[in-house]
Motif scaffolding. Sequence first.
Motif, PDB file in Angstrom:
ATOM      1  N   THR A  58       0.810  -1.221   0.000  1.00 41.33           N
ATOM      2  CA  THR A  58       0.000   0.000   0.000  1.00 41.33           C
ATOM      3  C   THR A  58       0.844   1.272   0.000  1.00 41.33           C
ATOM      4  O   THR A  58       0.421   2.291  -0.502  1.00 41.33           O
ATOM      5  N   GLU A  59       2.039   1.213   0.599  1.00 43.43           N
ATOM      6  CA  GLU A  59       2.883   2.413   0.674  1.00 43.43           C
ATOM      7  C   GLU A  59       4.331   2.052   0.415  1.00 43.43           C
ATOM      8  O   GLU A  59       4.793   0.985   0.823  1.00 43.43           O
ATOM      9  N   GLY A  60       5.083   2.965  -0.214  1.00 43.40           N
ATOM     10  CA  GLY A  60       6.511   2.754  -0.431  1.00 43.40           C
ATOM     11  C   GLY A  60       6.803   1.694  -1.475  1.00 43.40           C
ATOM     12  O   GLY A  60       7.777   0.948  -1.359  1.00 43.40           O
ATOM     13  N   ILE A  61       5.977   1.633  -2.488  1.00 36.52           N
ATOM     14  CA  ILE A  61       6.137   0.588  -3.499  1.00 36.52           C
ATOM     15  C   ILE A  61       7.476   0.731  -4.247  1.00 36.52           C
ATOM     16  O   ILE A  61       8.154  -0.263  -4.515  1.00 36.52           O
ATOM     17  N   GLY A  62       7.876   1.986  -4.514  1.00 34.75           N
ATOM     18  CA  GLY A  62       9.172   2.216  -5.168  1.00 34.75           C
ATOM     19  C   GLY A  62      10.322   1.683  -4.332  1.00 34.75           C
ATOM     20  O   GLY A  62      11.260   1.054  -4.848  1.00 34.75           O
ATOM     21  N   LEU A  63      10.247   1.906  -3.019  1.00 32.56           N
ATOM     22  CA  LEU A  63      11.289   1.424  -2.104  1.00 32.56           C
ATOM     23  C   LEU A  63      11.292  -0.099  -2.032  1.00 32.56           C
ATOM     24  O   LEU A  63      12.347  -0.740  -2.001  1.00 32.56           O
ATOM     25  N   MET A  64      10.122  -0.698  -2.035  1.00 33.75           N
ATOM     26  CA  MET A  64      10.032  -2.164  -2.044  1.00 33.75           C
ATOM     27  C   MET A  64      10.701  -2.724  -3.300  1.00 33.75           C
ATOM     28  O   MET A  64      11.448  -3.701  -3.234  1.00 33.75           O
ATOM     29  N   GLN A  65      10.434  -2.092  -4.427  1.00 30.35           N
ATOM     30  CA  GLN A  65      11.026  -2.555  -5.684  1.00 30.35           C
ATOM     31  C   GLN A  65      12.544  -2.445  -5.636  1.00 30.35           C
ATOM     32  O   GLN A  65      13.255  -3.351  -6.074  1.00 30.35           O
ATOM     33  N   GLN A  66      13.035  -1.344  -5.060  1.00 30.21           N
ATOM     34  CA  GLN A  66      14.485  -1.165  -4.913  1.00 30.21           C
ATOM     35  C   GLN A  66      15.097  -2.267  -4.067  1.00 30.21           C
ATOM     36  O   GLN A  66      16.131  -2.833  -4.402  1.00 30.21           O
ATOM     37  N   ARG A  67      14.471  -2.550  -2.927  1.00 25.16           N
ATOM     38  CA  ARG A  67      15.026  -3.558  -2.008  1.00 25.16           C
ATOM     39  C   ARG A  67      15.042  -4.941  -2.658  1.00 25.16           C
ATOM     40  O   ARG A  67      16.008  -5.687  -2.525  1.00 25.16           O
TER      41      ARG A  67
ATOM     42  N   ALA B 101      15.121  -5.597  -5.873  1.00 22.43           N
ATOM     43  CA  ALA B 101      16.050  -5.563  -6.997  1.00 22.43           C
ATOM     44  C   ALA B 101      17.499  -5.602  -6.515  1.00 22.43           C
ATOM     45  O   ALA B 101      18.350  -6.265  -7.116  1.00 22.43           O
ATOM     46  N   GLU B 102      17.762  -4.916  -5.411  1.00 25.20           N
ATOM     47  CA  GLU B 102      19.097  -4.853  -4.833  1.00 25.20           C
ATOM     48  C   GLU B 102      19.591  -6.257  -4.500  1.00 25.20           C
ATOM     49  O   GLU B 102      20.727  -6.620  -4.786  1.00 25.20           O
ATOM     50  N   LYS B 103      18.725  -7.048  -3.930  1.00 26.99           N
ATOM     51  CA  LYS B 103      19.058  -8.413  -3.537  1.00 26.99           C
ATOM     52  C   LYS B 103      19.397  -9.276  -4.762  1.00 26.99           C
ATOM     53  O   LYS B 103      20.328 -10.057  -4.756  1.00 26.99           O
ATOM     54  N   LYS B 104      18.643  -9.091  -5.809  1.00 26.14           N
ATOM     55  CA  LYS B 104      18.823  -9.929  -6.989  1.00 26.14           C
ATOM     56  C   LYS B 104      19.796  -9.346  -8.006  1.00 26.14           C
ATOM     57  O   LYS B 104      20.207 -10.034  -8.933  1.00 26.14           O
ATOM     58  N   GLY B 105      20.118  -8.048  -7.867  1.00 28.58           N
ATOM     59  CA  GLY B 105      21.011  -7.418  -8.817  1.00 28.58           C
ATOM     60  C   GLY B 105      20.362  -7.194 -10.176  1.00 28.58           C
ATOM     61  O   GLY B 105      20.977  -7.406 -11.218  1.00 28.58           O
ATOM     62  N   VAL B 106      19.091  -6.759 -10.163  1.00 29.14           N
ATOM     63  CA  VAL B 106      18.381  -6.470 -11.414  1.00 29.14           C
ATOM     64  C   VAL B 106      17.761  -5.072 -11.317  1.00 29.14           C
ATOM     65  O   VAL B 106      17.796  -4.436 -10.264  1.00 29.14           O
ATOM     66  N   ALA B 107      17.195  -4.603 -12.410  1.00 27.32           N
ATOM     67  CA  ALA B 107      16.538  -3.303 -12.414  1.00 27.32           C
ATOM     68  C   ALA B 107      15.284  -3.335 -11.541  1.00 27.32           C
ATOM     69  O   ALA B 107      14.603  -4.359 -11.469  1.00 27.32           O
ATOM     70  N   SER B 108      14.993  -2.212 -10.867  1.00 25.05           N
ATOM     71  CA  SER B 108      13.858  -2.191  -9.943  1.00 25.05           C
ATOM     72  C   SER B 108      12.518  -2.280 -10.674  1.00 25.05           C
ATOM     73  O   SER B 108      11.493  -2.558 -10.073  1.00 25.05           O
ATOM     74  N   THR B 109      12.558  -2.059 -11.971  1.00 22.82           N
ATOM     75  CA  THR B 109      11.317  -2.167 -12.743  1.00 22.82           C
ATOM     76  C   THR B 109      10.938  -3.617 -13.026  1.00 22.82           C
ATOM     77  O   THR B 109       9.898  -3.891 -13.610  1.00 22.82           O
TER      78      THR B 109
END
Length: 201
Positions: free
Chosen positions: A105-114, A116-124
Amino acid sequence: MQRLDLHFYQKYDTLTLAKELLGCELVHESPEGRTAGIIVETEAYLTGDPACHAYRKKTARNAAMFGPAGSVYVYLIYGMYHCVNIVSAEEGRGEAVLIRALEPTEGIGLMQQRRAEKKGVASTTFTVRELCNGPAKLVRAMGITLADHNAGSLLDGANLYITSPKQTDFEVVTTTRIGITQGAELPYRFYIGGSRFVSKK
DNA sequence: GATAGGATCTTCT
DNA sequence: GAAGATCCTATCC
């Protein structure tokens, strides 16, 4: 929305709490920002249940599960991932509710970053539906860690907490739990009927 | 879309 | 030595 207080966690037995937590919102206020999601899927782990981590003796790993109601148990699974539980029942008993999926519900961009960071891929890479549709995924997306949150609290000023229900108009579906062999026949998994955000149907 | 196998650490036998 | 409250990738339809 109101932060759930000690009374809420003490009021119910573990199975009831697992159902009552559906529709509530899990919130983490981290230095990087705020993330939140509605709890759509839970599982209960009880005393005397062979699948429960507290079934045998207390170890360094499962110690937090014996804490007071309203505290947090985070553990390492398969040497690689973490899962988060809400401790229930009285201190020393060792029962908890596993959070298996959230509707972000909130901070979806930050969730995507986290994620993606773990997997080493683009946050999109991740759609909203994929962010928190599994116990280890939501821990990652929410920024919940063993060091910061295991044996911590959801009460008072804690940066991790749960709000009173945001949704109440839904059907609770009951099934057996996912990924276990001992106690596999017990109907201790609950999810919001029709939700697109659960880990499995 | 479905299925199979691998990664990697704690606990227990 | 094996199993485990999981997820990701490859490979095959």
